[in-house]
Design an enzyme around this catalytic site. Structure first.
Site, short mmCIF file in Angstrom:
data_model
loop_
_atom_site.label_atom_id
_atom_site.label_comp_id
_atom_site.label_asym_id
_atom_site.label_seq_id
_atom_site.Cartn_x
_atom_site.Cartn_y
_atom_site.Cartn_z
N CYS A 2 6.17 -23.20 -45.54
CA CYS A 2 5.19 -22.13 -45.75
C CYS A 2 4.44 -22.35 -47.06
O CYS A 2 4.93 -22.98 -47.99
CB CYS A 2 5.90 -20.79 -45.84
SG CYS A 2 6.91 -20.45 -44.41
N ARG A 27 1.38 -29.36 -46.13
CA ARG A 27 2.80 -28.99 -46.03
C ARG A 27 3.20 -28.66 -44.60
O ARG A 27 4.39 -28.51 -44.31
CB ARG A 27 3.07 -27.77 -46.92
CG ARG A 27 2.82 -28.03 -48.40
CD ARG A 27 2.60 -26.75 -49.14
NE ARG A 27 3.79 -25.92 -49.16
CZ ARG A 27 4.68 -25.90 -50.13
NH1 ARG A 27 4.50 -26.67 -51.18
NH2 ARG A 27 5.72 -25.12 -50.08
N TRP A 75 5.46 -21.60 -41.59
CA TRP A 75 6.22 -22.62 -40.86
C TRP A 75 7.44 -21.87 -40.33
O TRP A 75 8.32 -21.49 -41.11
CB TRP A 75 6.60 -23.73 -41.84
CG TRP A 75 7.51 -24.80 -41.35
CD1 TRP A 75 8.86 -24.74 -41.21
CD2 TRP A 75 7.13 -26.13 -40.97
NE1 TRP A 75 9.33 -25.94 -40.77
CE2 TRP A 75 8.31 -26.81 -40.61
CE3 TRP A 75 5.91 -26.80 -40.88
CZ2 TRP A 75 8.31 -28.14 -40.18
CZ3 TRP A 75 5.93 -28.13 -40.47
CH2 TRP A 75 7.11 -28.78 -40.12
N ASN A 99 7.58 -16.77 -48.99
CA ASN A 99 8.18 -18.06 -48.64
C ASN A 99 9.66 -17.97 -48.90
O ASN A 99 10.07 -17.34 -49.89
CB ASN A 99 7.64 -19.18 -49.54
CG ASN A 99 6.25 -19.60 -49.16
OD1 ASN A 99 5.69 -19.10 -48.18
ND2 ASN A 99 5.69 -20.50 -49.94
N GLY A 100 10.47 -18.64 -48.10
CA GLY A 100 11.91 -18.63 -48.31
C GLY A 100 12.59 -17.86 -47.19
O GLY A 100 12.00 -17.63 -46.14
N GLU A 480 21.51 -46.54 -41.55
CA GLU A 480 20.33 -45.85 -42.10
C GLU A 480 19.85 -46.54 -43.38
O GLU A 480 18.65 -46.71 -43.58
CB GLU A 480 20.69 -44.37 -42.34
CG GLU A 480 19.60 -43.52 -42.96
CD GLU A 480 18.29 -43.49 -42.19
OE1 GLU A 480 18.23 -43.96 -41.05
OE2 GLU A 480 17.30 -43.02 -42.76
N LYS A 484 16.17 -48.14 -43.82
CA LYS A 484 15.24 -47.77 -44.91
C LYS A 484 14.72 -49.03 -45.60
O LYS A 484 13.54 -49.16 -45.86
CB LYS A 484 15.95 -46.91 -45.98
CG LYS A 484 16.25 -45.48 -45.67
CD LYS A 484 15.08 -44.57 -45.53
CE LYS A 484 14.41 -44.63 -44.21
NZ LYS A 484 14.91 -44.08 -43.03
N GLU A 487 12.28 -51.09 -43.44
CA GLU A 487 10.99 -50.44 -43.21
C GLU A 487 10.02 -50.64 -44.37
O GLU A 487 8.84 -50.86 -44.16
CB GLU A 487 11.18 -48.93 -43.02
CG GLU A 487 11.77 -48.55 -41.69
CD GLU A 487 11.78 -47.04 -41.51
OE1 GLU A 487 12.56 -46.37 -42.22
OE2 GLU A 487 11.03 -46.53 -40.68
N HIS A 503 34.37 -60.49 -37.51
CA HIS A 503 34.21 -60.96 -36.13
C HIS A 503 32.91 -61.73 -35.92
O HIS A 503 32.40 -61.80 -34.82
CB HIS A 503 34.29 -59.77 -35.17
CG HIS A 503 35.62 -59.08 -35.23
ND1 HIS A 503 36.77 -59.64 -34.73
CD2 HIS A 503 36.00 -57.90 -35.78
CE1 HIS A 503 37.80 -58.83 -34.96
NE2 HIS A 503 37.35 -57.76 -35.60
N LYS A 599 4.20 -42.70 -38.34
CA LYS A 599 5.14 -41.62 -38.61
C LYS A 599 5.70 -41.03 -37.32
O LYS A 599 6.87 -40.71 -37.23
CB LYS A 599 4.43 -40.52 -39.45
CG LYS A 599 5.33 -39.37 -39.85
CD LYS A 599 6.40 -39.80 -40.85
CE LYS A 599 7.46 -38.75 -41.06
NZ LYS A 599 8.69 -39.29 -41.63
O1 M6R Z 1 10.40 -37.98 -35.17
P1 M6R Z 1 11.66 -38.67 -34.76
O2 M6R Z 1 12.83 -38.28 -35.57
O3 M6R Z 1 11.93 -38.54 -33.28
O4 M6R Z 1 11.39 -40.21 -35.02
C1 M6R Z 1 12.29 -41.19 -34.65
C2 M6R Z 1 12.00 -42.51 -35.33
O5 M6R Z 1 10.74 -42.99 -34.96
C3 M6R Z 1 12.03 -42.37 -36.87
O6 M6R Z 1 13.24 -41.86 -37.30
C4 M6R Z 1 11.78 -43.73 -37.54
O7 M6R Z 1 12.86 -44.57 -37.29
C5 M6R Z 1 11.54 -43.54 -39.03
N1 M6R Z 1 10.45 -44.37 -39.46
C6 M6R Z 1 12.72 -43.85 -39.86
O8 M6R Z 1 12.47 -43.88 -41.22
#
Ligand code: M6R
Length: 604
Positions: A2, A27, A75, A99-100, A480, A484, A487, A503, A599
């Site tokens: 928000c 936002r 939001w 907000n909150g 994860e 990161k 990417e 293994h 994204k």
């Molecule tokens: O919007 P989503 O969580 O469904 O997206 C899934 C993936 O595309 C997303 O997590 C992607 O792997 C990101 N770039 C990770 O940083």
């Protein structure tokens, strides 16, 4: 998340409020509204969807003299994104934006309903304006009524309130949600939940502290602290760069989002933790009737958070849980039985592969739940039930705070189900709830840690690859961490279960193979340590992340000592996020918009 704006002055308040809300669009929001008091008369407008809808509704509304006004982009958290739920909320002669989350809204609402007050919305916010008017009848002073109202609220808030008897006053209060006020030589006052709407209008701003409340008039800015003492405003000069203001001074959105995790996780928890139970008001308790199994389905980072959930659901909720990568699931003719709850996880709620699996599950007659960050997204609209993660808009393509809030929701959900299934004692659930309350503190990025990672990142720019390794929930965290790094650094990285290295992958071990070892003190420490020793013996370069010193490591990132492995999880999560960020920065890459990535992946 928000956004709030407020204005007091001679200029065109409608344009100023709408312009301010536009600056907060980044936002994210699903509805918006304004209320203006001019010539002793209130006008209020609300619209769902984009601001253009609100602009259309206000096109014949003229504000050409002194007025006060408040505005909001919402939001959704409590209640759907509808016009009635949009702010400002109205009493009989007052309007409020907020907000909150007001944690004790249900108790306040019950009392107000007994007094015969009618509520128009499903929001927690609406109690504020009714409580204020109730107090006003008793105190006869708007400021005293406002002060009393604030003292009755529990939770997080940034609030602006305007009322008919006080046509040159805006009341404000801040606790846990950001808000600032700006002034200029023309005696105008501007409020907003972040800097950007004020840029170009104000010269000096005061950022409110938690517990601050007070009022503004054309001639006065009265700020009171939590203990009721009047404060001098602490003015600072306002930045003139909008993009950097949106980044709150951080170099990248990803960095800002890593630091923001403290606040967004607090939002994720708000109103959901009680003494010895977790409550999700948004879930119909019958959702779990007849359910013997949970199937999780997602992509990318969301898949990793879901993989974490498989450990928690089986360990704490004692419910059989399996997981699938969405793009695989949709083409492999899966067998779906109706005693399975199908859960999709998505930051955006629009990822094509995940959305398709949700459609398949619905078509097969399964009950469905989505864990999502974007209300009103395709998945939220389609699933039978939804838990919002409340991370706010995530701009960095490399997801950080979305992951953190998803894991937080899963930990809460595992306890919610544990209670339902009588799988854990009340004492154990209460203990874990105490731990959950500590998650925001455990994701705070300390200057020391950031500085240390920044320095050691220079040693990890080349070589022939990275292995992030961990056991149990630290395996999804390893996946994860590797994702990161890939990417945003474009370096090859893999996440692996520590025990699997011998293994096969151990054949790669040499000084140019970087192992990022997750070594939690409270979960399988000795086992994980032996696995790392095996790699160290083969001369792999080891960077250990742990609360316990590890002498076989070439580099060591110390996390704080924690009471439980889940808190270590969150501490290490921040460390791997910052490590990826700093490696990417050193390589000169575009951290927020890495090559080849989008994204939201709305195509197969
Ligand atoms: O919007 P989503 O969580 O469904 O997206 C899934 C993936 O595309 C997303 O997590 C992607 O792997 C990101 N770039 C990770 O940083």
């Amino acid at each position: 998340m928000c956004g709030i704006v407020g204005y007091l002055g001679q200029k065109n308040s409608k344009e100023i409020l709408l312009g301010g809300l536009k600056e907060l669009e980044y936002r994210g929001y699903d509805s918006a509204g304004i209320a203006v008091l001019q010539d002793g008369k209130f006008e209020s407008f609300k619209a769902i969807g984009k601001l253009i809808n609100l602009e259309e509704k206000t096109k014949n509304f003229v504000t050409d003299k002194f007025s006060i006004g408040i505005g909001h982009t919402r939001w959704a958290t409590h209640g759907k994104p509808t016009e009635l739920n949009a702010h400002p909320h109205i009493g009989s002669e007052s309007y409020v934006v907020h907000n909150g989350i007001i944690e004790n809204y249900a108790a306040l609402k019950t009392e107000l309903l007994k007094d015969g007050i009618t509520f128009l919305s499903q929001t927690d916010t609406e109690v504020i304006v009714h409580q204020f008017e109730k107090n006003l009848k008793i105190t006869k002073s708007s400021f005293e009524a406002f002060k009393k109202t604030i003292s009755q609220l529990e939770g997080a808030y940034a609030i602006l309130l305007v009322t008919k008897g006080k046509e040159k006053t805006i009341f404000f209060a801040k606790n846990g949600s950001p808000m600032l006020v700006g002034v200029n030589a023309e005696n105008e006052k501007y409020f907003a939940s972040s800097d950007t709407p004020l840029i170009g209008h104000c010269t000096d701003v005061n950022y409110f502290e938690d517990g601050d409340y007070g009022y503004v008039t054309p001639d006065e800015l009265a700020i009171f602290s939590k203990d009721g003492k009047k404060q001098e405003p602490k003015f600072t000069k306002l930045s003139t760069n909008k993009l950097s203001a949106q980044k709150d001074g951080f170099r990248f959105f990803m960095e800002k989002e890593i630091y923001e995790q403290v606040d967004v996780i607090a939002d994720t928890l708000l109103g959901r933790l009680h003494d010895n139970e977790v409550l999700f008001d948004e879930l119909d308790p019958t959702l779990f009737e007849g359910i013997n199994e949970i199937k999780l389905c997602a992509c990318g980072t969301s898949y990793h958070s879901a993989l974490t959930a498989t450990y928690l659901f089986e360990r704490y909720s004692k419910i059989k849980t399996s997981i699938e990568v969405a793009s695989e699931f949709r083409y492999r003719s899966p067998i779906m039985s109706k005693d399975t709850l199908f859960v999709v996880i998505s930051q955006s709620g629009e990822t094509a592969d995940t959305l398709e699996t949700l459609k398949m599950a619905k078509a097969a007659g399964l009950k469905t739940l989505v864990i999502c960050n974007v209300d009103n997204s395709s998945m939220v609209r389609l699933a039978d039930a939804c838990i919002l993660t409340r991370a706010g808009v995530e701009k960095g393509v490399a997801s950080t705070k979305a992951f953190a809030t998803q894991v937080t929701v899963f930990w809460m959900l595992s306890l919610y189900l544990a209670k339902k299934n009588k799988a854990l004692s009340n004492e154990e659930i209460a203990r874990q709830i105490t731990l959950l309350r500590e998650v925001p503190a455990s994701v705070k990025v300390s200057d020391d840690m950031h500085e240390r990672i920044k320095r050691l990142s220079k040693r990890y720019l080349h070589g022939h690859g990275f292995f992030f390794i961990g056991r149990d929930v630290f395996y999804p965290l390893a996946l994860e961490g590797a994702l990161k790094l890939k990417e945003i650094s474009y370096l090859h990285a893999e996440g692996y279960p520590s025990g699997e290295m011998k293994h096969g992958p151990i054949a790669l071990a040499d000084p140019e193979l970087f192992t990022i070892a997750l070594l939690p003190q409270h979960l399988l420490y000795d086992k994980a340590k032996s696995n790392v020793e095996e790699l160290s013996a083969r001369d792999s370069t080891i960077c250990a992340i742990s609360a316990v010193e590890f002498d076989k490591a070439d580099d060591f990132i110390a996390i704080n000592k924690c009471k439980d492995y889940m808190l270590e999880f969150f501490e290490m999560m921040v460390a791997v996020q910052v490590l990826s960020l700093e490696i990417s920065v050193r390589l000169g890459n575009d951290v927020d918009m890495p090559r080849n990535l989008a994204k939201s992946v709305t195509v197969e």
